[in-house]
Write a protein that holds these residues in place. Sequence first.
Motif, short mmCIF file in Angstrom:
data_model
loop_
_atom_site.label_atom_id
_atom_site.label_comp_id
_atom_site.label_asym_id
_atom_site.label_seq_id
_atom_site.Cartn_x
_atom_site.Cartn_y
_atom_site.Cartn_z
N VAL A 9 7.93 -2.30 6.13
CA VAL A 9 7.87 -0.93 6.19
C VAL A 9 8.11 -0.64 4.45
O VAL A 9 7.53 0.50 3.92
N GLY A 33 5.15 -1.48 2.58
CA GLY A 33 4.07 -0.59 2.79
C GLY A 33 4.00 1.09 2.55
O GLY A 33 3.26 1.64 2.05
N LEU A 76 1.71 2.56 -0.27
CA LEU A 76 1.28 4.07 0.09
C LEU A 76 1.02 5.01 -1.06
O LEU A 76 0.32 5.67 -0.99
N LEU A 88 -3.46 4.53 4.61
CA LEU A 88 -2.48 4.01 5.57
C LEU A 88 -2.68 2.54 6.11
O LEU A 88 -1.75 1.88 6.19
N PHE A 94 -0.14 -0.69 4.94
CA PHE A 94 0.96 -0.89 5.75
C PHE A 94 0.37 -2.40 6.56
O PHE A 94 1.37 -3.26 6.56
N GLY A 143 1.51 -4.53 3.52
CA GLY A 143 2.94 -4.66 3.63
C GLY A 143 3.35 -5.67 4.72
O GLY A 143 4.17 -6.68 4.40
N ALA A 144 2.51 -5.59 5.95
CA ALA A 144 2.97 -6.83 6.93
C ALA A 144 2.49 -8.01 6.51
O ALA A 144 3.25 -9.02 6.70
#
Length: 348
Positions: free
Chosen positions: A151, A154, A158, A192, A196, A199-200
């Motif tokens: 998170v 992410g 973003l 988005l 994310f 990031g994951a």
Amino acid sequence: MERLATLPRTQPADPVKLARPRSILTQAVRVHEGFRSHAAICELDGSAIRISDTTGTREIAWPDARSVTAEHGRVRIVSPRGTLDLSIALDGVVDPELAPFFATVLADGRRGTLSSAGALHELTRAIDATTEGFTDSDDPVVPLAIGGFAVMVGVILLAAIPFAAQLAARITPVPGTFAILPHVSVFDPRVLLAAFAGGAALAAAIARVALGSSAPGWARGTLRHWHRNAGAAEDLARRAVAHVVLYPRILLAVAAVGLVLTLQPAFARTVVDAKGLHLASGLPLLSTDVSWSDVTEVIPVAVGFSERQEGFATTLVLAGGSRVSTRGRDLLGGSERALYDFSRAHAR
């Protein structure tokens, strides 16, 4: 004839039921067919391999098993009836690390040396080690750390992706021309997705480096509900993190697709010069040129001074009814007043 008539009549015998050989191994598997797979039961005995599912039973006699190999976490059996790909499934979740042990068991069956010892014992030990490995690595801190890091990265991406996209698409117009460049919003679904998913993917990569081989084992055990004392919300969160750990390549591909899709609106710009408007769609070889004779109206639209120093934005109305506006966009090459006066001078 009378004597024959007095002889007792014999009743037809019932069909003889041949007992199937006792199975030496019964294992839950998944049968892979292209991109699809389904659950099945694999039974091994001294005569054949039997695969049973909802559609029936497929039997491969040991002499017909021409080759048995372990490839990419699956066991491939080649027989005259075709190729069969199997994976061992523990509580419904495939474990690719068990494929070599299962292949060795099948190789013993082909040689006629299948027994409860040897390769079967090693397969049992490997399954037990999988359970013990999950127990050793199951820590509530693991999903919390991985999920929190995903998170955090992410959120950073973003903010970084729109800035980087607009920086990559930024141009310096030649003197006497104007460029209207779009803004890429952080709330754009494409941004988005890229942020994310990226990031994951990064969190999964770091988890695999930090936890080593126990990371995928923990993830698969979590999907099997081997973890205990977890509420519904925590269980859902753990399973989400487990999917992140198991499929980093898919996440990376999703992030790449989202990034490419983000670049399209960033490069969708309009250049205004003495010849007219040059509308770029953001996709290669897809652009439109509009001459000044097709611009029917130049309208100043009142906006706040915080948005435009001049207090208005310029809207160009085209012959087909479409519009090009500077509102919510960056204007390069001159001021809003200069663009308005330039457009009024050239429009019909």
